[in-house]
Design an enzyme around this catalytic site. Structure first.
Site, PDB file in Angstrom:
ATOM      1  N   ARG A  98       0.834  -1.206   0.000  1.00 38.68           N
ATOM      2  CA  ARG A  98       0.000   0.000   0.000  1.00 38.68           C
ATOM      3  C   ARG A  98       0.869   1.257   0.000  1.00 38.68           C
ATOM      4  O   ARG A  98       0.417   2.329  -0.382  1.00 38.68           O
ATOM      5  CB  ARG A  98      -0.918   0.039   1.223  1.00 38.68           C
ATOM      6  CG  ARG A  98      -1.923  -1.109   1.281  1.00 38.68           C
ATOM      7  CD  ARG A  98      -2.852  -0.961   2.478  1.00 38.68           C
ATOM      8  NE  ARG A  98      -3.673  -2.159   2.661  1.00 38.68           N
ATOM      9  CZ  ARG A  98      -4.762  -2.184   3.435  1.00 38.68           C
ATOM     10  NH1 ARG A  98      -5.153  -1.085   4.066  1.00 38.68           N
ATOM     11  NH2 ARG A  98      -5.469  -3.282   3.574  1.00 38.68           N
ATOM     12  N   GLU A 169     -11.076  -1.663  -5.237  1.00 42.26           N
ATOM     13  CA  GLU A 169     -11.570  -0.699  -4.245  1.00 42.26           C
ATOM     14  C   GLU A 169     -10.656   0.519  -4.175  1.00 42.26           C
ATOM     15  O   GLU A 169      -9.465   0.426  -4.492  1.00 42.26           O
ATOM     16  CB  GLU A 169     -11.594  -1.388  -2.876  1.00 42.26           C
ATOM     17  CG  GLU A 169     -12.134  -0.523  -1.749  1.00 42.26           C
ATOM     18  CD  GLU A 169     -11.737  -1.047  -0.373  1.00 42.26           C
ATOM     19  OE1 GLU A 169     -10.676  -1.663  -0.239  1.00 42.26           O
ATOM     20  OE2 GLU A 169     -12.536  -0.829   0.560  1.00 42.26           O
TER      21      GLU A 169
END
Ligand SMILES: CCC[C@H]1O[C@@H](n2cnc3c(N)ncnc32)[C@H](O)[C@@H]1O
Length: 481
Positions: A98, A169
């Site tokens: 991330r 997402e």
């Protein structure tokens, strides 16, 4: 910075740079990936299954879940499919991917292999690459979604979409403000224009990829109009890049009327703004996240919270519900714990299925109130951007016109303060610089004052603190402590 579809050459220049960020980028070939997706059975295409559920008024269940080791991820997803009865499957991405820290993620994989088990939470998809992602996809019979919180998700999207995931997402606001401290909105909106343009390219080749802005944001006491404003903005930004399938998300607050009003107003607002900007052929669905705040440690009480979220999702007729587990307050859940959360949720959905909630006057007023507040924010943002939603978003956050409670980002004003009213609905104790007119502000103040009278104390920051801990302590509204 402008809300305009990326030109092909502009995107191609960026793609060459992005695909070089890690060695696995070399495994991405868009034409080949399109062919792979076209061979995907329909029951594994996320948007197709969402559209069917929407048409039937069904609420489908999806867990979260990610492990370091590939085989453990495959075992986990097969278990959640076969034992848990999941309708959709996740792959939750690890914290290092991330933050684009792929070198460190490589080490975690090596160490996990030596240890014989996953050492960190989440699946480092970029490190594994396209072929490994396809092994995950081919090991299950359900649509799979990438779940994460990545300010720069460009390479993650390239690899996981080529790898066969059919839902992605996140967004330029929802994967920045709640997740990062020092990343500008200009940067993340631009990164996510790339992601959405990539999805647009797949769509133009006939491959449906669903996009899901992260609705719950900071996950605690986020007023519906705040999450709705972010969802509408990210839907507009995505539609401009050619995205056609979008799930708008919302994190449960806990008062049933407010939560149902929130889900129903969310897709109505999404349709309204997409139509205003004349985007055609959009397929919008809704996602309800079971309570994202602090959970009780006790598993039985945790099942109470999970079941209450399932009731709200089912009565609201959300297309999808993201389920929690009885281990929420304890740590990373076991596959058994994740499966238990799904089963409890589906029990409730099946029992509520044909029970229509009486359309009470209170529900209508709550829904209208959320729409008025959301329109006030989004329209002000458009005004600040002279009609450009991207420019307006940057300026709107600078001015506190849009402000997410408890967010770590220094680009967030952090002036608003939410608190529950006597029925547990989330109201504004301080509305900061949100562009609300007098009636709206007075409505919130009166509902909070009523709680103060009942509890015999003045509305204060202490109420906010009490509410943050209240569900974990077994209540919704913390009675004056
Ligand atoms: C933004 C999402 C945060 C939530 O995401 C869930 N979560 C995180 N990691 C896992 C996992 N490995 N398996 C199942 N659920 C997981 C927890 O509920 C957490 O509060």
């Amino acid at each position: 910075m402008k809300n305009k579809r990326l030109e092909a050459d502009e995107l191609e220049v960026q793609r060459q740079e992005v695909l070089k960020q890690w060695s696995t980028g070399a495994g991405v070939n868009l034409e080949e990936a399109v062919t792979y997706h076209k061979a995907m059975p329909a029951e594994k295409v996320f948007a197709a299954k969402l559209a069917k559920a929407k048409a039937e008024g069904a609420t489908l269940a999806q867990p979260r879940g990610g492990t370091t080791l590939l085989q453990e991820q495959i075992d986990l997803l097969q278990y959640l499919q076969d034992e848990g009865g999941a309708d959709f499957l996740p792959t939750t991405i690890d914290s290092l991917n991330r933050q684009n820290r792929y070198q460190e993620a490589e080490k975690v994989i090596e160490d996990s292999k030596k240890a014989g088990h996953s050492l960190r939470n989440g699946f480092p998809a970029v490190n594994y690459g396209v072929v490994a992602c396809r092994r995950i996809i081919e090991s299950v019979n359900l649509p799979c979604q990438v779940r994460h919180g990545t300010p720069d998700a460009r390479l993650l999207a390239e690899i996981t979409l080529a790898g066969g995931f059919t839902d992605f997402e996140g967004g330029g606001i929802s994967n920045n403000i709640p997740y990062a401290k020092n990343v500008s909105l200009e940067e993340t909106i631009s990164n996510w224009q790339y992601v959405d343009r990539l999805v647009g390219l797949y769509e133009e080749q006939g491959v449906r990829i669903n996009r899901e802005p992260f609705g719950p944001l900071t996950g605690t006491l986020v007023p519906p109009c705040i999450s709705h404003s972010v969802g509408v903005i990210e839907a507009l930004l995505a539609a401009e890049q050619g995205v056609k399938n979008i799930s708008l998300g919302y994190g449960q607050c806990g008062n049933l009327i407010q939560d149902i009003a929130a889900v129903r107003s969310l897709t109505e607002l999404g349709e309204e703004y997409l139509a205003k900007f004349k985007y055609k052929g959009m397929m919008l669905t809704s996602v309800f996240h079971q309570w994202m705040g602090g959970f009780p440690q006790d598993e039985s009480q945790a099942f109470g919270v999970i079941s209450w979220g399932a009731v709200a999702a089912a009565l609201a007729k959300a297309t999808k519900v993201i389920v929690k587990t009885p281990h929420e307050a304890l740590g990373i859940p076991s596959k058994e714990g994740i499966a238990a959360g799904i089963k409890a949720t589906k029990q409730i959905i099946n029992m509520v299925r044909n029970q229509a909630l009486l359309n009470s006057e209170e529900l209508e007023r709550e829904k209208e109130g959320i729409k008025v507040e959301t329109r006030a924010i989004v329209d002000k943002i458009l005004e600040l951007g002279d009609g450009d939603i991207a420019v307006g978003t940057v300026r709107g956050f600078q001015a506190g016109i849009l402000d997410i409670p408890f967010a770590p980002s220094r680009y967030n004003a952090g002036k608003i303060l939410p608190v529950r009213d006597a029925q547990g609905a989330v109201r504004f104790l301080d509305h900061g610089n949100l562009p609300f007119d007098k009636e709206v502000i007075e409505f919130h103040q009166e509902r909070i004052a009523e709680r103060g009278r009942i509890e015999g104390r003045d509305p204060s920051f202490q109420m906010v603190i009490d509410d943050i801990y209240s569900i974990g302590k077994g209540r919704l509204v913390a009675i004056g402590s």
